[in-house]
Scaffold this active site. Structure first.
Site, mmCIF file in Angstrom:
data_model
loop_
_atom_site.group_PDB
_atom_site.id
_atom_site.type_symbol
_atom_site.label_atom_id
_atom_site.label_comp_id
_atom_site.label_asym_id
_atom_site.label_seq_id
_atom_site.Cartn_x
_atom_site.Cartn_y
_atom_site.Cartn_z
ATOM 1 C CG LEU A 95 -0.553 0.212 2.610
ATOM 2 C CD1 LEU A 95 -0.274 1.677 2.915
ATOM 3 C CD2 LEU A 95 -1.630 -0.293 3.566
ATOM 4 C CE1 TYR A 96 4.772 5.508 3.122
ATOM 5 C CE2 TYR A 96 3.932 4.066 4.831
ATOM 6 C CZ TYR A 96 4.391 5.298 4.427
ATOM 7 O OH TYR A 96 4.477 6.311 5.346
ATOM 8 C CG HIS A 112 6.142 4.591 -7.107
ATOM 9 N ND1 HIS A 112 5.817 3.373 -6.545
ATOM 10 C CD2 HIS A 112 7.466 4.761 -6.906
ATOM 11 C CE1 HIS A 112 6.904 2.825 -6.036
ATOM 12 N NE2 HIS A 112 7.922 3.640 -6.239
ATOM 13 N N GLY A 170 -3.406 1.965 6.475
ATOM 14 C CA GLY A 170 -2.050 2.461 6.688
ATOM 15 C C GLY A 170 -1.796 2.927 8.111
ATOM 16 C CB SER A 227 1.728 4.147 10.195
ATOM 17 O OG SER A 227 2.441 5.249 10.633
HETATM 18 C C1 HEM Z 1 11.762 9.039 -8.777
HETATM 19 C C2 HEM Z 1 11.480 8.428 -7.663
HETATM 20 C C3 HEM Z 1 11.313 6.940 -7.509
HETATM 21 C C4 HEM Z 1 11.808 5.910 -8.257
HETATM 22 C C5 HEM Z 1 12.701 6.001 -9.501
HETATM 23 C C6 HEM Z 1 11.352 4.676 -7.643
HETATM 24 C C7 HEM Z 1 11.628 3.413 -8.125
HETATM 25 C C8 HEM Z 1 11.339 2.251 -7.468
HETATM 26 C C9 HEM Z 1 11.735 0.935 -7.898
HETATM 27 C C10 HEM Z 1 12.516 0.638 -9.176
HETATM 28 C C11 HEM Z 1 11.295 0.043 -6.986
HETATM 29 C C12 HEM Z 1 11.469 -1.482 -7.002
HETATM 30 C C13 HEM Z 1 10.282 -2.090 -7.678
HETATM 31 C C14 HEM Z 1 10.344 -3.591 -7.758
HETATM 32 O O1 HEM Z 1 11.206 -4.123 -8.439
HETATM 33 O O2 HEM Z 1 9.484 -4.241 -7.141
HETATM 34 C C15 HEM Z 1 10.611 0.798 -5.971
HETATM 35 C C16 HEM Z 1 10.038 0.239 -4.844
HETATM 36 C C17 HEM Z 1 9.377 0.959 -3.867
HETATM 37 N N1 HEM Z 1 9.100 2.310 -3.866
HETATM 38 FE FE1 HEM Z 1 9.777 3.627 -5.245
HETATM 39 N N2 HEM Z 1 10.584 4.976 -6.555
HETATM 40 C C18 HEM Z 1 10.539 6.330 -6.434
HETATM 41 C C19 HEM Z 1 9.869 7.041 -5.466
HETATM 42 C C20 HEM Z 1 9.181 6.499 -4.401
HETATM 43 C C21 HEM Z 1 8.473 7.262 -3.430
HETATM 44 C C22 HEM Z 1 8.372 8.790 -3.369
HETATM 45 C C23 HEM Z 1 7.938 6.388 -2.548
HETATM 46 C C24 HEM Z 1 7.099 6.823 -1.377
HETATM 47 C C25 HEM Z 1 6.747 6.128 -0.372
HETATM 48 C C26 HEM Z 1 8.309 5.042 -2.976
HETATM 49 C C27 HEM Z 1 7.979 3.847 -2.348
HETATM 50 C C28 HEM Z 1 8.422 2.605 -2.727
HETATM 51 C C29 HEM Z 1 8.237 1.405 -1.934
HETATM 52 C C30 HEM Z 1 7.540 1.288 -0.604
HETATM 53 C C31 HEM Z 1 8.845 0.372 -2.650
HETATM 54 C C32 HEM Z 1 9.003 -1.099 -2.219
HETATM 55 C C33 HEM Z 1 10.395 -1.251 -1.644
HETATM 56 C C34 HEM Z 1 10.787 -2.657 -1.359
HETATM 57 O O3 HEM Z 1 9.916 -3.484 -1.088
HETATM 58 O O4 HEM Z 1 11.992 -2.964 -1.369
HETATM 59 N N3 HEM Z 1 9.055 5.163 -4.111
HETATM 60 N N4 HEM Z 1 10.628 2.118 -6.286
#
Ligand code: HEM
Ligand SMILES: *[C@@H]1O[C@H](CO)[C@@H](O)[C@H](O)[C@H]1NC(C)=O
Ligand SMILES: *[C@@H]1O[C@H](CO)[C@@H](O)[C@H](O)[C@H]1NC(C)=O
Ligand SMILES: *[C@@H]1O[C@H](CO)[C@@H](O)[C@H](O)[C@H]1NC(C)=O
Ligand SMILES: *[C@@H]1O[C@H](CO)[C@@H](O)[C@H](O)[C@H]1NC(C)=O
Length: 607
Positions: free
Chosen positions: A373-374, A377, A515, A519
């Site tokens: 849920l977090y 993007h 959430g 949290s």
């Molecule tokens: C330009 C900014 C950002 C980019 C390029 C980006 C990119 C990514 C990528 C590539 C993944 C891994 C996806 C996968 O393979 O499953 C990811 C995971 C995630 N992103 Fe972002 N993201 C951005 C901003 C944000 C923001 C602002 C949040 C706000 C909460 C967020 C929260 C998450 C969360 C919670 C995960 C899962 C992490 C995990 O389980 O390891 N992201 N993001």
């Protein structure tokens, strides 16, 4: 022999006639009753301590009946908390009222989270392996059994819609929709930075697994996940972390100096490969900005502690500083971050003592659903405005030069003034992040998540009765209906993203009602909030305790930048009043969600 075959056939026949194999697929047990499939083809609902009884746990006991009928709906409570500002201003000043309400907020939310945890993505029944294997995210609702007629259990189509098409039709941004609550990029990057300490999917093992085995606010994103990494990042002198000085300012050390693994693409030059606790924080300058601020804060607090305890060794200074930074983080998350996000006029309070007379478990396990849920993007804008420059995603992502070229001061100023996107309501995901959304849909399917409506029931909300009820409009509702067939078959993540937002809000009801419990349980379940830890000596005495209890986003920034410090805020300040305001640490107050309580406002020349 023949007789037993006949019986078997007969049995098989009855099962087929009854419909399907596993009777728990249709989720017959209500009100958090536990379903067990019996060999006869029937099922049993265990209603113990649910407050309900009967075959499907649907009959309320008297006390439950009263509670159910007297309790206002979540949307009503939300309405009250986000209206009547004058009334709340009074309540906020009467400490026993504020404390009582805050205690209620904490307990009513946290009690929705199982503690100790129960299921994981491989086990839909309680067992020791699921409880004890910390490499799994836990699961709030067990996975849909493997032998069900449809992917969502018993309702909906046999096949779920194509993830890519779904994301393109319903999630992809057509034009940027700003968050009506005015969240800034300062907020968005804080969210990403803060949550990545406990959302660390172990991509090698699969979506059900995590590398963050402390399951909470341990600041592993600053100090590293294990001792080996920590020791490489530590200066091993005066409690401090390694750093380098560029243009007279402190930044994280280089990978080439400290030798820890970081994820950088080949084009990033060695001189811009910063090393911090989390391997992936080179991803965006917003993450590296926060990493730099916290690094400076760590070394600053070490100096404060050393002043008080000149005889302490490196180890004690380091360890105590880490606890202080954990405390500061929780304080900022509750009183600045959650305060902003909630939109409440009620003033939230970080005070662990509020729970000392309640039954509360000081432990936490991160749920897979919380991670899913977090995925906020849609917060991300179309491009990034820093000082006079505009960066596209291509220029921004993995560009750590931006951090040094602009400096923390200007980054904070720019991110505070750029508005983030709205999360709920659909169609606001930047094209650059489409793949991330598709991946989270695919992962949810692999982990066999139950439906959005199943989660709504689990978190005390009534299930959506129709697609229009879910989206609050007709166009996306019709597309959803075509894709899913039945509203009870809509998946969790797409559902959260297309849900009708609350009035002038960033999220819909489900995001908040799910959430908030995760949290608050995660924040107050931290060991530093327990009675034996929550006292000055844990934090090196009154001075350290005071740092925790007076922490704010604004102070954090002001204490760690040179010269006049910029306004640092989770909501974009009112353009007319404060677009170029400056503020210094003697005027930075710990308090509140207020945008610019005591800032010195420079006249904006263009206005
Ligand atoms: C330009 C900014 C950002 C980019 C390029 C980006 C990119 C990514 C990528 C590539 C993944 C891994 C996806 C996968 O393979 O499953 C990811 C995971 C995630 N992103 Fe972002 N993201 C951005 C901003 C944000 C923001 C602002 C949040 C706000 C909460 C967020 C929260 C998450 C969360 C919670 C995960 C899962 C992490 C995990 O389980 O390891 N992201 N993001
Ligand atoms: C329990 O649920 C099942 C299936 O949903 C239904 O057929 C049955 O009538 C219910 N039993 C009671 C007592 O409501
Ligand atoms: C946890 O479960 C996974 C998957 O079954 C297994 O590979 C791993 O060894 C387990 N870890 C521990 C510490 O038991
Ligand atoms: C990275 O940012 C700098 C400004 O700090 C800019 O000059 C450079 O072109 C950017 N790099 C890329 C690959 O876009
Ligand atoms: C900070 O602001 C206060 C109040 O306006 C002012 O008196 C003080 O001189 C300022 N300090 C610095 C270091 O700019």
């Amino acid at each position: 022999m023949i007789r037993s075959i006949a019986i078997l056939l007969l049995l098989h026949l009855t099962l087929v006639l009854c419909g399907e194999g596993n009777p728990c697929c249709s989720q017959p047990c209500q009100n958090r009753g536990v379903c067990t499939a019996l060999s006869s083809g029937a099922y049993d609902c265990d209603c113990t301590r649910t407050g309900f009884y009967g075959q499907n746990c649907t009959n309320p006991e008297l006390f439950t009946w009263l509670k159910v009928n007297l309790k206002p709906a979540p949307n009503t409570v939300h309405y009250i908390l986000t209206h009547f500002r004058g009334l709340w201003n009074i309540i906020n000043k009467i400490s026993f009222l504020r404390d009582g309400i805050m205690r209620y907020v904490l307990t009513s939310r946290a009690h929705l989270i199982e503690s100790p945890p129960t299921y994981n993505s491989d086990y839909d029944y309680k067992n020791w392996e699921a409880y004890s294997n910390l490499t799994y995210f836990t699961r709030t609702l067990p996975p849909v059994p493997l032998d069900c007629p449809t992917p969502m259990g018993a309702v909906g189509k046999k096949q779920l819609p194509d993830a890519k098409q779904l994301a393109e039709k319903l999630l992809l941004r057509r034009h940027f929709i700003p968050d009506p609550q005015g969240s800034s990029l300062m907020f968005a990057f804080f969210a990403q930075h803060f949550t990545h300490q406990f959302f660390k999917t172990d991509m090698k093992k699969g979506p059900a697994f995590t590398r963050a085995i402390n399951h909470g606010v341990d600041l592993s994103h600053i100090y590293g996940e294990d001792l080996q990494r920590q020791n490489k990042l530590r200066l091993l002198k005066d409690g401090k972390m390694k750093y380098q000085v560029l243009d007279g300012e402190v930044y994280p050390p280089l990978v080439s100096e400290v030798g820890v693994d970081m994820h950088y693409p080949p084009h990033v030059p060695e001189s811009r490969r910063f090393a911090v606790g989390h391997e992936a924080f080179g991803l965006v300058p917003g993450l590296m900005m926060y990493a730099t601020i916290w690094l400076r804060e760590h070394n600053r607090v070490c100096e404060v502690l050393q002043e008080v305890h000149p005889h302490w060794d490196d180890e004690r200074l380091f360890q105590t500083t880490r606890l202080i930074l954990i405390g500061e983080t929780i304080k900022i998350v509750i009183e600045d971050y959650v305060q902003h996000l909630s939109g409440y006029f009620f003033k939230l309070k970080f005070d662990p003592e509020l729970l000392f007379n309640s039954q509360f478990q000081y432990q936490n396990r991160i749920a897979s659903e919380f991670n899913t849920l977090y995925h906020w993007h849609p917060l991300m804008p179309e491009d990034f405005h820093i000082q006079e420059e505009v960066y596209s995603y291509k220029q921004f992502v993995f560009n750590t030069s931006i951090v040094v070229d602009h400096g923390i001061n200007h980054l904070v100023d720019s991110f505070t003034h750029q508005i983030a996107g709205r999360v709920a309501g659909g169609k606001n995901l930047p094209p650059a992040l489409l793949m991330v959304a598709i991946k989270s849909i695919e992962n949810s399917r692999q982990m066999r998540y139950q439906s959005l409506n199943a989660y709504r029931k689990r978190f005390n909300m009534s299930p959506y009765s129709s697609f229009e009820d879910l989206t609050g409009e007709t166009e996306m509702a019709a597309q959803l209906e075509e894709m899913y067939g039945h509203v009870d078959a809509v998946e969790l993540y797409p559902g959260l993203m297309v849900e009708k937002p609350r009035t002038n809000a960033i999220f819909g009801e489900t995001m908040v009602e799910m959430g908030a419990p995760y949290s608050l349980k995660g924040l107050l379940g931290n060991p530093i909030c327990s009675p034996e830890y929550w006292k000055p000596s844990t934090f090196g005495g009154p001075v350290g305790f005071q740092i925790v209890n007076s922490a704010s986003l604004q102070r954090l920034v002001c204490n760690n930048v040179k010269g006049p410090c910029p306004v640092a805020s989770f909501n974009v300040p009112d353009v007319k009043e404060a677009s170029s305001a400056t503020i210094n640490s003697s005027t930075a107050h710990a308090a509140t969600s207020d945008v610019n309580p005591t800032v010195i406002i420079k006249e904006r020349t263009e206005l």
